[in-house]
Motif scaffolding. Structure first.
Motif, PDB file in Angstrom:
ATOM      1  N   UNK A   5       0.864  -1.178   0.000  1.00  0.00           N
ATOM      2  CA  UNK A   5       0.000   0.000   0.000  1.00  0.00           C
ATOM      3  C   UNK A   5       0.898   1.225   0.000  1.00  0.00           C
ATOM      4  N   UNK A   6       0.517   2.248  -0.735  1.00  0.00           N
ATOM      5  CA  UNK A   6       1.358   3.439  -0.831  1.00  0.00           C
ATOM      6  C   UNK A   6       1.228   4.370   0.371  1.00  0.00           C
ATOM      7  N   UNK A   7       0.309   4.076   1.284  1.00  0.00           N
ATOM      8  CA  UNK A   7       0.115   4.905   2.473  1.00  0.00           C
ATOM      9  C   UNK A   7       0.673   4.161   3.694  1.00  0.00           C
ATOM     10  N   UNK A   8       1.777   4.667   4.262  1.00  0.00           N
ATOM     11  CA  UNK A   8       2.381   3.986   5.420  1.00  0.00           C
ATOM     12  C   UNK A   8       1.412   3.785   6.582  1.00  0.00           C
ATOM     13  N   UNK A  67      -1.352  -8.872   0.722  1.00  0.00           N
ATOM     14  CA  UNK A  67      -2.507  -7.980   0.809  1.00  0.00           C
ATOM     15  C   UNK A  67      -2.153  -6.760  -0.023  1.00  0.00           C
ATOM     16  N   UNK A  68      -2.809  -6.611  -1.172  1.00  0.00           N
ATOM     17  CA  UNK A  68      -2.392  -5.667  -2.211  1.00  0.00           C
ATOM     18  C   UNK A  68      -3.444  -4.586  -2.455  1.00  0.00           C
ATOM     19  N   UNK A  69      -3.031  -3.329  -2.336  1.00  0.00           N
ATOM     20  CA  UNK A  69      -3.877  -2.197  -2.708  1.00  0.00           C
ATOM     21  C   UNK A  69      -3.954  -2.129  -4.231  1.00  0.00           C
ATOM     22  N   UNK A  70      -4.915  -1.396  -4.757  1.00  0.00           N
ATOM     23  CA  UNK A  70      -5.012  -1.246  -6.212  1.00  0.00           C
ATOM     24  C   UNK A  70      -4.300   0.011  -6.684  1.00  0.00           C
ATOM     25  N   UNK A  71      -4.721   1.163  -6.179  1.00  0.00           N
ATOM     26  CA  UNK A  71      -4.209   2.428  -6.710  1.00  0.00           C
ATOM     27  C   UNK A  71      -2.915   2.838  -6.002  1.00  0.00           C
ATOM     28  N   UNK A  72      -1.812   2.750  -6.749  1.00  0.00           N
ATOM     29  CA  UNK A  72      -0.495   3.132  -6.238  1.00  0.00           C
ATOM     30  C   UNK A  72       0.308   3.740  -7.377  1.00  0.00           C
ATOM     31  N   UNK A  73       1.284   4.548  -7.035  1.00  0.00           N
ATOM     32  CA  UNK A  73       2.164   5.126  -8.048  1.00  0.00           C
ATOM     33  C   UNK A  73       3.090   4.050  -8.600  1.00  0.00           C
ATOM     34  N   UNK A  90       3.608  -1.446  -6.687  1.00  0.00           N
ATOM     35  CA  UNK A  90       3.637  -2.738  -7.365  1.00  0.00           C
ATOM     36  C   UNK A  90       5.017  -3.190  -7.780  1.00  0.00           C
ATOM     37  N   UNK A  91       5.862  -2.260  -8.221  1.00  0.00           N
ATOM     38  CA  UNK A  91       7.232  -2.634  -8.608  1.00  0.00           C
ATOM     39  C   UNK A  91       8.000  -3.222  -7.430  1.00  0.00           C
ATOM     40  N   UNK A  92       7.890  -2.546  -6.280  1.00  0.00           N
ATOM     41  CA  UNK A  92       8.561  -3.054  -5.079  1.00  0.00           C
ATOM     42  C   UNK A  92       7.988  -4.404  -4.653  1.00  0.00           C
ATOM     43  N   UNK A  93       6.684  -4.576  -4.836  1.00  0.00           N
ATOM     44  CA  UNK A  93       6.037  -5.839  -4.462  1.00  0.00           C
ATOM     45  C   UNK A  93       6.579  -7.007  -5.284  1.00  0.00           C
ATOM     46  N   UNK A  94       6.785  -6.785  -6.570  1.00  0.00           N
ATOM     47  CA  UNK A  94       7.319  -7.846  -7.437  1.00  0.00           C
ATOM     48  C   UNK A  94       8.721  -8.234  -6.985  1.00  0.00           C
ATOM     49  N   UNK A  95       9.557  -7.245  -6.727  1.00  0.00           N
ATOM     50  CA  UNK A  95      10.924  -7.521  -6.258  1.00  0.00           C
ATOM     51  C   UNK A  95      10.911  -8.224  -4.909  1.00  0.00           C
ATOM     52  N   UNK A  96      10.066  -7.749  -3.994  1.00  0.00           N
ATOM     53  CA  UNK A  96       9.997  -8.354  -2.662  1.00  0.00           C
ATOM     54  C   UNK A  96       9.460  -9.779  -2.732  1.00  0.00           C
ATOM     55  N   UNK A  97       8.509 -10.022  -3.626  1.00  0.00           N
ATOM     56  CA  UNK A  97       7.987 -11.387  -3.767  1.00  0.00           C
ATOM     57  C   UNK A  97       9.099 -12.320  -4.227  1.00  0.00           C
ATOM     58  N   UNK A  98       9.882 -11.870  -5.188  1.00  0.00           N
ATOM     59  CA  UNK A  98      11.010 -12.681  -5.673  1.00  0.00           C
ATOM     60  C   UNK A  98      11.973 -13.032  -4.540  1.00  0.00           C
ATOM     61  N   UNK A  99      12.175 -12.095  -3.629  1.00  0.00           N
ATOM     62  CA  UNK A  99      13.150 -12.298  -2.546  1.00  0.00           C
ATOM     63  C   UNK A  99      12.584 -13.074  -1.362  1.00  0.00           C
ATOM     64  N   UNK A 100      11.361 -12.756  -0.937  1.00  0.00           N
ATOM     65  CA  UNK A 100      10.829 -13.302   0.320  1.00  0.00           C
ATOM     66  C   UNK A 100       9.819 -14.435   0.147  1.00  0.00           C
ATOM     67  N   UNK A 101       9.191 -14.563  -1.014  1.00  0.00           N
ATOM     68  CA  UNK A 101       8.172 -15.589  -1.252  1.00  0.00           C
ATOM     69  C   UNK A 101       7.155 -15.650  -0.099  1.00  0.00           C
ATOM     70  N   UNK A 102       6.401 -14.570   0.099  1.00  0.00           N
ATOM     71  CA  UNK A 102       5.433 -14.544   1.207  1.00  0.00           C
ATOM     72  C   UNK A 102       4.319 -15.568   1.015  1.00  0.00           C
ATOM     73  N   UNK A 116       6.230  -7.995   5.593  1.00  0.00           N
ATOM     74  CA  UNK A 116       7.051  -7.319   4.591  1.00  0.00           C
ATOM     75  C   UNK A 116       6.181  -6.194   4.043  1.00  0.00           C
ATOM     76  N   UNK A 117       6.715  -4.984   4.010  1.00  0.00           N
ATOM     77  CA  UNK A 117       5.951  -3.836   3.537  1.00  0.00           C
ATOM     78  C   UNK A 117       6.511  -3.307   2.228  1.00  0.00           C
ATOM     79  N   UNK A 118       5.605  -2.955   1.316  1.00  0.00           N
ATOM     80  CA  UNK A 118       5.977  -2.352   0.032  1.00  0.00           C
ATOM     81  C   UNK A 118       5.034  -1.190  -0.250  1.00  0.00           C
ATOM     82  N   UNK A 119       5.544  -0.197  -0.990  1.00  0.00           N
ATOM     83  CA  UNK A 119       4.731   0.987  -1.251  1.00  0.00           C
ATOM     84  C   UNK A 119       4.199   1.064  -2.684  1.00  0.00           C
TER      85      UNK A 119
END
Length: 101
Positions: A7-10, A49-55, A33-45, A28-31
């Motif tokens: 989610x883009x809102x802390x 829980x994914x927000x829709x509207x993000x930068x 979608x790009x960060x989420x893809x990278x974090x998924x590759x690294x952490x395999x959660x 694991x927190x991401x702000x």
């Protein structure tokens, strides 16, 4: 258990973590979608829980990309938008759930 919150809102990420404080998990927190893809590759959660509207990249596109790479990924959209078009887009992208904030 590993739970990734995207989610883009802390403040929203903190609220979600506080709501899940009784769940024994690593968060694991991401702000975006790009960060989420990278974090998924690294952490395999276990769960995302994914927000829709993000930068940078929205949650629907990030869900689609993660699900292409990891067919067993469990991604639930958590959003403010009660919209049948977005619900269908989330399902088509591979989300297992759609929850309103």
């Amino acid at each position: 258990m590993k739970i990734m919150i995207v989610d883009d809102v802390p403040k929203i990420r903190k609220v979600i973590i506080d709501m899940l404080k009784n769940v024994e998990a690593e968060f694991i927190e991401c702000s975006n979608g790009n960060d989420a893809i990278k974090a998924y590759d690294e952490f395999h959660p276990d769960v995302v829980l994914m927000d829709i509207e993000m930068k940078e990249m929205n949650g629907i596109d990030a869900t689609r990309i993660i699900k292409r790479k990891y067919r067993d990924a469990k991604i639930c959209i958590v959003t403010n938008y009660s919209d049948s078009f977005l619900t269908k887009a989330a399902r088509d992208a591979g989300a297992v759930g759609y929850v309103l904030k």
